[in-house]
Write a protein that holds these residues in place. Structure first.
Motif, PDB file in Angstrom:
ATOM      1  N   ALA A  12       8.817   3.655  -4.951  1.00 36.01           N
ATOM      2  CA  ALA A  12       9.891   3.442  -3.970  1.00 36.01           C
ATOM      3  C   ALA A  12       9.931   4.667  -3.058  1.00 36.01           C
ATOM      4  O   ALA A  12      10.517   5.700  -3.395  1.00 36.01           O
ATOM      5  CB  ALA A  12      11.220   3.224  -4.692  1.00 36.01           C
ATOM      6  N   THR A  13       9.264   4.544  -1.944  1.00 30.54           N
ATOM      7  CA  THR A  13       9.058   5.664  -1.022  1.00 30.54           C
ATOM      8  C   THR A  13      10.376   6.135  -0.411  1.00 30.54           C
ATOM      9  O   THR A  13      11.204   5.319  -0.017  1.00 30.54           O
ATOM     10  CB  THR A  13       8.049   5.227   0.070  1.00 30.54           C
ATOM     11  OG1 THR A  13       6.875   4.769  -0.605  1.00 30.54           O
ATOM     12  CG2 THR A  13       7.697   6.352   1.014  1.00 30.54           C
ATOM     13  N   THR A  18       6.387   9.277  10.160  1.00 32.93           N
ATOM     14  CA  THR A  18       6.931   8.495  11.288  1.00 32.93           C
ATOM     15  C   THR A  18       5.884   8.203  12.365  1.00 32.93           C
ATOM     16  O   THR A  18       6.141   7.389  13.250  1.00 32.93           O
ATOM     17  CB  THR A  18       8.117   9.241  11.935  1.00 32.93           C
ATOM     18  OG1 THR A  18       7.676  10.567  12.264  1.00 32.93           O
ATOM     19  CG2 THR A  18       9.315   9.326  11.019  1.00 32.93           C
ATOM     20  N   THR A  19       4.725   8.862  12.274  1.00 34.05           N
ATOM     21  CA  THR A  19       3.719   8.646  13.325  1.00 34.05           C
ATOM     22  C   THR A  19       2.741   7.514  12.976  1.00 34.05           C
ATOM     23  O   THR A  19       1.956   7.098  13.814  1.00 34.05           O
ATOM     24  CB  THR A  19       2.902   9.941  13.583  1.00 34.05           C
ATOM     25  OG1 THR A  19       2.199  10.270  12.383  1.00 34.05           O
ATOM     26  CG2 THR A  19       3.801  11.098  13.986  1.00 34.05           C
ATOM     27  N   LYS A  20       2.791   7.044  11.735  1.00 31.69           N
ATOM     28  CA  LYS A  20       1.802   6.042  11.305  1.00 31.69           C
ATOM     29  C   LYS A  20       2.452   4.660  11.236  1.00 31.69           C
ATOM     30  O   LYS A  20       3.453   4.470  10.531  1.00 31.69           O
ATOM     31  CB  LYS A  20       1.280   6.435   9.919  1.00 31.69           C
ATOM     32  CG  LYS A  20      -0.235   6.467   9.850  1.00 31.69           C
ATOM     33  CD  LYS A  20      -0.706   6.982   8.519  1.00 31.69           C
ATOM     34  CE  LYS A  20      -1.930   6.200   8.077  1.00 31.69           C
ATOM     35  NZ  LYS A  20      -2.379   6.550   6.751  1.00 31.69           N
ATOM     36  N   ARG A 186       3.624   6.788   3.428  1.00 36.04           N
ATOM     37  CA  ARG A 186       4.351   7.907   2.813  1.00 36.04           C
ATOM     38  C   ARG A 186       4.098   9.210   3.558  1.00 36.04           C
ATOM     39  O   ARG A 186       3.001   9.457   4.078  1.00 36.04           O
ATOM     40  CB  ARG A 186       3.959   8.051   1.343  1.00 36.04           C
ATOM     41  CG  ARG A 186       2.511   8.390   1.116  1.00 36.04           C
ATOM     42  CD  ARG A 186       2.123   8.362  -0.372  1.00 36.04           C
ATOM     43  NE  ARG A 186       2.083   7.008  -0.920  1.00 36.04           N
ATOM     44  CZ  ARG A 186       1.670   6.714  -2.155  1.00 36.04           C
ATOM     45  NH1 ARG A 186       1.289   7.667  -2.994  1.00 36.04           N
ATOM     46  NH2 ARG A 186       1.642   5.476  -2.587  1.00 36.04           N
ATOM     47  N   SER A 187       5.141  10.034   3.578  1.00 38.19           N
ATOM     48  CA  SER A 187       4.996  11.378   4.139  1.00 38.19           C
ATOM     49  C   SER A 187       4.398  12.278   3.051  1.00 38.19           C
ATOM     50  O   SER A 187       4.742  12.127   1.867  1.00 38.19           O
ATOM     51  CB  SER A 187       6.379  11.901   4.540  1.00 38.19           C
ATOM     52  OG  SER A 187       6.358  13.309   4.618  1.00 38.19           O
ATOM     53  N   ALA A 188       3.543  13.210   3.443  1.00 33.87           N
ATOM     54  CA  ALA A 188       2.969  14.154   2.475  1.00 33.87           C
ATOM     55  C   ALA A 188       4.086  14.968   1.820  1.00 33.87           C
ATOM     56  O   ALA A 188       3.930  15.477   0.714  1.00 33.87           O
ATOM     57  CB  ALA A 188       1.977  15.075   3.181  1.00 33.87           C
ATOM     58  N   GLU A 189       5.232  15.050   2.518  1.00 33.59           N
ATOM     59  CA  GLU A 189       6.359  15.840   1.988  1.00 33.59           C
ATOM     60  C   GLU A 189       7.251  15.075   1.022  1.00 33.59           C
ATOM     61  O   GLU A 189       8.220  15.635   0.507  1.00 33.59           O
ATOM     62  CB  GLU A 189       7.219  16.355   3.139  1.00 33.59           C
ATOM     63  CG  GLU A 189       6.765  17.708   3.645  1.00 33.59           C
ATOM     64  CD  GLU A 189       6.311  17.648   5.080  1.00 33.59           C
ATOM     65  OE1 GLU A 189       7.169  17.422   5.946  1.00 33.59           O
ATOM     66  OE2 GLU A 189       5.103  17.802   5.324  1.00 33.59           O
ATOM     67  N   ASP A 190       6.957  13.808   0.805  1.00 29.97           N
ATOM     68  CA  ASP A 190       7.793  13.029  -0.125  1.00 29.97           C
ATOM     69  C   ASP A 190       7.396  13.375  -1.562  1.00 29.97           C
ATOM     70  O   ASP A 190       6.384  12.889  -2.080  1.00 29.97           O
ATOM     71  CB  ASP A 190       7.614  11.526   0.133  1.00 29.97           C
ATOM     72  CG  ASP A 190       8.571  10.691  -0.712  1.00 29.97           C
ATOM     73  OD1 ASP A 190       9.339  11.278  -1.506  1.00 29.97           O
ATOM     74  OD2 ASP A 190       8.550   9.457  -0.576  1.00 29.97           O
ATOM     75  N   ASP A 191       8.204  14.219  -2.208  1.00 30.73           N
ATOM     76  CA  ASP A 191       7.872  14.686  -3.563  1.00 30.73           C
ATOM     77  C   ASP A 191       7.872  13.567  -4.598  1.00 30.73           C
ATOM     78  O   ASP A 191       7.218  13.682  -5.641  1.00 30.73           O
ATOM     79  CB  ASP A 191       8.871  15.778  -3.998  1.00 30.73           C
ATOM     80  CG  ASP A 191       8.697  17.046  -3.185  1.00 30.73           C
ATOM     81  OD1 ASP A 191       7.571  17.247  -2.647  1.00 30.73           O
ATOM     82  OD2 ASP A 191       9.674  17.817  -3.056  1.00 30.73           O
TER      83      ASP A 191
END
Ligand SMILES: Cc1cc2nc3c(=O)[nH]c(=O)nc-3n(C[C@H](O)[C@H](O)[C@H](O)COP(=O)(O)O)c2cc1C
Length: 209
Positions: A12-13, A18-20, A186-191
């Motif tokens: 569950a992201t 936001t760019t993709k 997903r963002s690379a920053e989503d832990d």
């Protein structure tokens, strides 16, 4: 099994890149997977709003506990069930079934009477719960379609339903919001993506009787 790899990959992201953006083709495939979900009697007493208006998504976020997925994800679906299971909806289904399967609608009259009788016997609250249950099966198809396409997704119930209904003018359309599905990458920053899945062991989930 390939499906299990996809189900282990998805989560569950919480934060999206936001760019993709998801391609039109993939969106059509996700829509088709949702369309193919089974439903009670096959009636599909729900509709899905694809919210493209960015300003509207900002407003929805404000009544969605400010969850960032609502605006950051590439695409947002709001699943809605009908406000009532009107007999006209059953007639619509019978007309569609007759057309697709090449039968006379009159031949389905008895089947229609049976369905209407069963549905009319439910209280309004029971009807609402029954219709909402069908929506979650469709949601699950959407989640699985996303995962198999390598697209991230977020099923979400954390929103003010009355406020969503008002912003989306759902009452005028005979609809009520049920659940939302944000989709994207997903963002690379989503832990959260690094956290191990928490699931009950199979022996606790399944009982042999
Ligand atoms: C119906 C439903 C509603 C959910 N609502 C939210 C939500 O509003 N916000 C959120 O961050 N996660 C929400 N979740 C995600 C769950 O918390 C998540 O699926 C669960 O913790 C299992 O984690 P996983 O899906 O990452 O494997 C929801 C999940 C489902 C199925």
């Amino acid at each position: 099994m390939e499906l299990l790899n996809h189900l282990n990959w998805r989560y569950a992201t919480k934060r999206y890149n936001t760019t993709k953006k998801i391609s039109e083709e993939a969106i059509e495939q996700i829509k088709t997977a949702i369309q193919l979900a089974p439903s009670s009697y096959g009636l599909q007493l729900f509709e899905v709003l694809h919210i493209k208006d960015i300003a509207l998504r900002e407003q929805l976020k404000a009544v969605g506990y400010n969850q960032p997925q609502i605006t950051e994800a590439s695409d947002l679906f709001v699943f809605c069930h009908y406000a009532d299971a009107h007999s006209s909806k059953i007639d619509d289904y019978l007309a569609l079934k007759a057309k697709i399967q090449g039968s006379a609608v009159e031949d389905l009259a008895e089947y229609g009477t049976m369905m209407k009788g069963a549905i009319d016997a439910l209280s309004m609250e029971e009807k609402q719960i029954w219709m909402a249950k069908q929506v979650y099966i469709a949601l699950s198809n959407g989640l699985m379609a996303c995962a198999s396409l390598g697209i991230d997704s977020s099923p979400m119930e954390g929103f003010d339903k009355a406020a969503f209904d008002k912003l989306l003018k759902l009452e005028d359309q005979g609809l009520k919001s049920t659940v939302i599905l944000a989709m994207g990458y997903r963002s690379a920053e989503d832990d959260t993506q690094h956290q191990a899945k928490v699931r009950k062991p199979l022996e606790k989930l399944f009982k042999t009787v």
